[in-house]
Scaffold this motif. Structure first.
Motif, PDB file in Angstrom:
ATOM      1  N   ILE A 241       0.811  -1.221   0.000  1.00 22.18           N
ATOM      2  CA  ILE A 241       0.000   0.000   0.000  1.00 22.18           C
ATOM      3  C   ILE A 241       0.847   1.275   0.000  1.00 22.18           C
ATOM      4  CG2 ILE A 241      -1.507   1.349   1.540  1.00 22.18           C
ATOM      5  CD1 ILE A 241      -3.143  -1.276   1.895  1.00 22.18           C
ATOM      6  N   ARG A 320      -2.286  -6.330   2.182  1.00 20.50           N
ATOM      7  CA  ARG A 320      -1.638  -5.024   1.977  1.00 20.50           C
ATOM      8  C   ARG A 320      -0.618  -5.091   0.843  1.00 20.50           C
ATOM      9  NH1 ARG A 320      -2.159  -0.791   5.747  1.00 20.50           N
ATOM     10  NH2 ARG A 320      -0.122   0.003   5.096  1.00 20.50           N
ATOM     11  N   LEU A 354     -13.583  -4.735  -5.829  1.00 17.67           N
ATOM     12  CA  LEU A 354     -12.516  -4.285  -4.944  1.00 17.67           C
ATOM     13  C   LEU A 354     -11.516  -5.400  -4.636  1.00 17.67           C
ATOM     14  CD1 LEU A 354     -14.737  -2.101  -2.555  1.00 17.67           C
ATOM     15  CD2 LEU A 354     -13.186  -1.298  -4.344  1.00 17.67           C
ATOM     16  N   LEU A 369      -7.208   0.185  -3.010  1.00 21.00           N
ATOM     17  CA  LEU A 369      -6.072   0.576  -2.157  1.00 21.00           C
ATOM     18  C   LEU A 369      -6.350   1.805  -1.272  1.00 21.00           C
ATOM     19  CD1 LEU A 369      -3.122  -0.010  -4.666  1.00 21.00           C
ATOM     20  CD2 LEU A 369      -3.997  -1.560  -2.907  1.00 21.00           C
ATOM     21  N   PRO A 370      -6.920   2.876  -1.819  1.00 16.75           N
ATOM     22  CA  PRO A 370      -7.103   4.055  -0.951  1.00 16.75           C
ATOM     23  C   PRO A 370      -8.109   3.834   0.167  1.00 16.75           C
ATOM     24  CG  PRO A 370      -7.334   4.632  -3.284  1.00 16.75           C
ATOM     25  CD  PRO A 370      -7.332   3.144  -3.204  1.00 16.75           C
ATOM     26  N   ILE A 371      -8.933   2.789   0.040  1.00 17.98           N
ATOM     27  CA  ILE A 371      -9.952   2.554   1.073  1.00 17.98           C
ATOM     28  C   ILE A 371      -9.768   1.163   1.680  1.00 17.98           C
ATOM     29  CG2 ILE A 371     -11.681   4.152   0.144  1.00 17.98           C
ATOM     30  CD1 ILE A 371     -12.968   1.676  -1.221  1.00 17.98           C
ATOM     31  N   ALA A 372      -8.506   0.719   1.697  1.00 16.80           N
ATOM     32  CA  ALA A 372      -8.225  -0.666   2.094  1.00 16.80           C
ATOM     33  C   ALA A 372      -8.756  -1.029   3.479  1.00 16.80           C
ATOM     34  CB  ALA A 372      -6.723  -0.919   2.019  1.00 16.80           C
ATOM     35  N   ASP A 373      -8.684  -0.097   4.445  1.00 14.27           N
ATOM     36  CA  ASP A 373      -9.097  -0.469   5.805  1.00 14.27           C
ATOM     37  C   ASP A 373     -10.561  -0.876   5.872  1.00 14.27           C
ATOM     38  OD1 ASP A 373      -6.573   0.067   6.559  1.00 14.27           O
ATOM     39  OD2 ASP A 373      -7.057   1.624   8.037  1.00 14.27           O
TER      40      ASP A 373
END
Lengths: 382, 598
Positions: A241, A320, A354, A369-373
């Motif tokens: 990431i 990740r 996703l 990736l930008p909203i991985a959490d």
């Protein structure tokens, strides 16, 4: 998992130096000003911890000295520590030291290189002096350029730079400038971290007081996407990431973490994952040194995650990586079938585009990736 | 004891006017409870009642009192004091010959005072006016007396002035109770007829029925018959509350007490049923009660579908102690399996909600409360629906009827303007304005229940600075120009978010609902379109923008334990919401659609 397995796998050694010249404004980690402490005592204690804790059979493939900033140790102490490590573990594939610009000259870098250190991670953070002073960094842009130059001259061919984006006051243009400056220095590795507002830091307090306004979410995202775009264009590959490397220059020590393989951490506040135990050392420097002096354990916290928990941790860490989870490997490592264990989130995020699966790998897509959490949280527990 | 020496009475009052304090004082003076050995406000049984300062279940206490050298048996039947519990008040009053109507001298006559007084008069109960809290500096006993005379027709000089707190005037009141209230008619020679006016479930003894014997008598081991239900039982225990349960061998005509008879479930007993002797039955049942009428409905779904059986068993237990609460299985296309629950009113609903959380610890998603409607279909069938989702297609409907109430509001004259404006905005029609005194007025409205059931009371309190009180009584269903508002979340119609409203306000309500929902539904990984449709036509849309960034920058060896905890918490947060497709909707969103404020 058992001892044998740990032996035949990859493993890493981490050494933590909790000293800094001065605390940065955004840093939430434990560290102390180096001038208040006797660094010789700390290095001796760390060397004693090697003797006390680590069995002779332990043979790490990677070594990483991090901090704080290890480079603020006096040269003779840093050399003593590195010398002790290389005499114990002469054969390692990767030996990294974190370096702050302005803290080590060419002579000392040459010495480290000769002793066996083959990778430097330089805490550049920004190529804008205003941003550097906002962050509370003590170096200048010129220091970064000199440090990279000196490192190259000292024979380092594997140099990484850390960059922070979404610094209040920064713009997409200033971030692009930072990225291009890093690329132009001809380094092999770049880590890009969005500025995080850790609790109880001076920066966080400034935000609460309304003195500092964080960069808006949309710009933050654009900055992240710009990093991926610019770095990939310059021949870097995103492999995690926040991490980018020229092919073959991925940080193996960190890859070991994301594989959820074992590692031993030595020094105050260092964390270990060994024999399925997660432990953390005493953080406070003097308490740590005293415990070592008395021959007592320096482990402050210990947790033995259950196999299912380890499987979840492995999934979160693996995802990740851009390569994601190797489905077969996951089963061998954890005993669980990833497609069954996480059937629900895999279906859900598969439909949303996703998560994807190809060639026996399950991985987050570029959009994820930008909203991985928000996705990984569904793998954190079953 | 001959009926000549029995007095059965209730105390009726607006909330906080001192009903429970007066009951305590009477128990003390009659020596029923010595030196406060029990907690304050003895008659309130359950925790929630005590916390909210209201009484849910009627209770009955038997006392002995000596007056003019004669022993009297006084039976005090307690009544609930809130607008939702009209029905329970009527049950208790029907078992009495008289009632003390208590009015706080610092507050004056309030809406519930009036409602309760009307109710008492309608079941033939004799009233004694009591002005309480006369010891307080702000007391206005004379004005209060005038209000009582004006509104309730009790002569002001006949009102008793007391302080339940200090005991002032309570002894005189007790004497008056004996001399002024009529004794029960002596029907001891007739076949047994006893009225069940309440019942509770006891974990150890089973169902306990509260009864008032009107004719004949009940004896231990007697074979009795519940005339309405047609069931027979053998009496295993008879007794009185003094105030603890104390067993007796016989309850004679005019007396009040309890009956235990191996009755398994509370649902086996119908409140208002008549108990008679199986071998010598009464000719006819006692004049019955109106069965409880549920006015407010709401769906409850388990947060987690696997909790459905747990929710069912929780509702079963709640229903054991609350005959006015009902629940039936319900299946929503959007929300899955759950229950449609019926309540007497909104307060009743809140009490059940609280007990569900407190006693059963189940995460539930609850839909916005709704009233029931009558649908007249094209073939002239009349069908009652308790949820907008049950509404048939408009092409099949000839007429849609909504419940109306008679609404009484008592307020200071200075807030009339604000209240009238509020009432008008809720389609209420003013029927009558009645000045109680120079500064206080009673407004009577004809109001659609749907418009006043949810937030009206809070708004009323707001515009009157806390002074106005209200009460309402259902009057009937009436046809109206009603439409259904449908909400589509991510293009999927969500039945649990639909609402039936009057056409004149449908569009503005619909738009407001969207704004509320946009705020209540958290951002997702994708954009969520929200649409509102009336009669199949989309009249407004909004969208919930996706979040753009949600990722931890650094995750290395030392961060794993902490980070996993943070992620688990994030996941827990999602679990407390209801999934509709890929969209997670939190509980607040379902309720938010009724939020009518700006």
């Amino acid at each position: 998992m058992n001892v044998e397995k740990s032996h035949c796998e990859q493993s890493g050694l981490y050494v933590h130096i909790p000293f800094c010249e001065a605390k940065c404004r955004y840093c939430g980690f434990y560290s102390e000003p180096v001038r208040n402490h006797n660094s010789a005592r700390l290095v001796s204690a760390i060397i004693t911890e090697f003797q006390m804790r680590i069995q002779t059979s332990f043979s790490p493939q990677t070594i990483y000295i991090g901090g704080g900033s290890p480079s603020c140790l006096p040269q003779e102490q840093l050399s003593r520590l590195v010398g002790e490590i290389t005499s114990r573990w002469p054969k390692t594939d990767e030996f990294t030291i974190e370096v702050n610009p302005g803290q080590l000259n060419k002579t000392s870098l040459s010495q480290l290189r000769k002793m066996g250190v083959n990778r430097l991670s330089i805490g550049a953070q920004s190529f804008d002096n205003t941003e550097l002073s906002f962050l509370g960094r003590r170096h200048s842009v010129e220091n970064i350029q000199k440090a990279v130059d000196a490192a190259k001259k000292a024979g380092f061919q594997n140099i990484g730079l850390d960059l922070i984006f979404a610094i209040p006051g920064s713009t997409l243009a200033s971030w692009e400038h930072n990225l291009m400056s890093a690329i132009d220095l001809g380094v092999q590795h770049v880590s890009t971290y969005a500025l995080t507002y850790e609790e109880k830091t001076p920066l966080q307090k400034a935000v609460e007081a309304g003195e500092v306004k964080p960069v808006d979410e949309e710009t933050d995202r654009l900055m992240y996407e710009t990093a991926i775009e610019k770095l990939e264009k310059a021949g870097f590959r995103q492999y995690e990431i926040s991490n980018f490397a020229k092919p073959g220059f991925e940080c193996r020590h960190n890859l070991n973490y994301w594989a959820n393989y074992p590692y031993i951490g030595v020094g105050p506040a260092a964390a270990s994952f060994w024999n399925d135990n997660r432990t953390t050392n005493i953080a406070e420097i003097n308490t740590y040194i005293e415990a070592i002096g008395k021959g007592e354990s320096v482990i402050e916290e210990s947790e033995t995650p259950k196999p299912l928990q380890i499987a979840c941790e492995t999934a979160v860490l693996n995802l990740r990586r851009r390569c994601g989870i190797y489905i077969d490997e996951f089963q061998k490592q954890t005993g669980y079938e990833v497609l069954k264990l996480f059937a629900e989130p895999i279906d859900k995020y598969g439909e949303l585009g996703l998560i994807e699966m190809t060639d026996g790998r399950l991985f987050l897509t570029r959009e994820a990736l930008p909203i991985a959490d928000s996705i990984l949280c569904d793998f954190s527990d079953v | 004891m001959s009926t000549e020496h029995i007095r059965n009475f209730s105390i009726i009052a607006h909330i906080d006017h001192g009903k429970s304090t007066l009951a305590d004082r009477i128990l003390e003076i009659t020596g029923t409870v010595s030196d406060r050995q029990m907690k304050d406000q003895l008659l309130d049984d359950m925790d929630i009642e005590r916390e909210r300062g209201i009484t849910i279940k009627a209770s009955a206490v038997t006392m002995n009192y000596e007056h003019a050298g004669k022993n009297y048996m006084l039976n005090l039947i307690d009544t609930p004091g809130h607008v939702d519990f009209h029905y329970e008040v009527s049950r208790a009053l029907s078992a009495c010959e008289g009632a003390l109507l208590v009015v706080d001298a610092t507050q004056g006559v309030q809406a519930q005072t009036v409602a309760n007084a009307y109710l008492a008069t309608s079941v033939g109960v004799e009233l004694i006016g009591v002005i309480n809290k006369v010891d307080l500096p702000s007391a206005q006993p004379e004005i209060t007396a005038e209000e009582i005379e004006h509104v309730l027709g009790i002569k002001k000089q006949d009102c008793f002035r007391i302080s339940a707190k200090t005991g002032l005037g309570v002894q005189e009141l007790l004497d008056a109770l004996v001399t002024l209230l009529p004794p029960p008619t002596d029907l001891s020679g007739e076949p047994t007829a006893a009225l069940v006016f309440d019942s509770i479930n006891d974990d150890y003894r089973g169902v306990i029925c509260y009864v008032r014997v009107f004719a004949g008598g009940l004896t231990l081991r007697q074979k009795i018959r519940f005339m309405g239900a047609g069931r027979t039982y053998q009496v295993t225990e008879l007794g009185k509350f003094s105030p603890k349960m104390s067993a007796v061998d016989r309850l004679g005509a005019g007396e009040v007490g309890y009956v235990i008879a191996n009755i398994r479930q509370l649902s086996d007993v119908t409140i208002g049923d008549t108990i008679t002797d199986d071998s010598n039955p009464a000719k006819r049942t006692l004049p019955g009660y109106v069965p409880p009428m549920q006015m407010v409905f709401s769906d409850f779904y388990p947060g987690n579908n696997t909790d459905y059986p747990k929710l069912r068993s929780a509702f079963e237990k709640l229903a054991l102690n609350d005959a006015s609460f009902s629940f039936v299985p319900q299946n929503s296309p959007a929300l899955g399996f759950g229950f449609r629950c019926g309540f007497l009113g909104l307060l009743h609903m809140e009490i059940v909600q609280e007990r569900l959380e407190r006693e059963h610890n189940i995460d539930v998603v609850q839909t916005a409360p709704t009233v029931s409607y009558e649908v007249v279909t094209n073939d002239d069938n009349v069908k009652k629906i308790d949820s907008p989702s049950e509404l048939p297609d408009l092409s099949h409907i000839k007429e849609l009827r909504e419940p109306f109430v008679r609404l009484e509001i008592i307020t200071g004259t200075d807030s009339i303007g604000g209240i009238m404006k509020l009432a008008e905005s809720r389609r209420c029609r003013l029927l009558k304005t009645d000045y109680l005194s120079q500064n206080r007025v009673m407004l009577e409205y004809r109001a659609p229940l749907a418009e006043i059931v949810y937030d009206f009371y809070d708004l009323l309190k707001g515009v009157s600075h806390g002074y106005a009180t209200m009460d309402y009584e259902f009057t009937g269903f009436e046809a109206g120009d009603l439409v259904k508002i449908n909400i589509l979340v991510n293009k999927v119609p969500v039945d649990a978010l639909s609402l039936i409203v009057h056409r004149s306000v449908a569009e503005s309500r619909g738009r407001r609902m969207l704004v509320r929902l946009r705020k209540a539904i958290p951002r997702h990984q994708f954009e969520i379109p929200l649409q509102v449709a009336i009669g199949g036509k989309i009249i407004a849309r909004e969208s919930i923008k996706p979040f753009r960034k949600d990722v931890t920058a650094k995750l290395y060896g030392g961060d794993v334990t902490r980070k996993m905890k943070v992620l688990k918490r994030q996941k827990e947060g999602k679990k407390r919401m209801k999934s509709i497709g890929a969209v997670q909707i939190p509980q607040e969103a379902f309720m938010s659609i009724l939020d009518n404020s700006d």
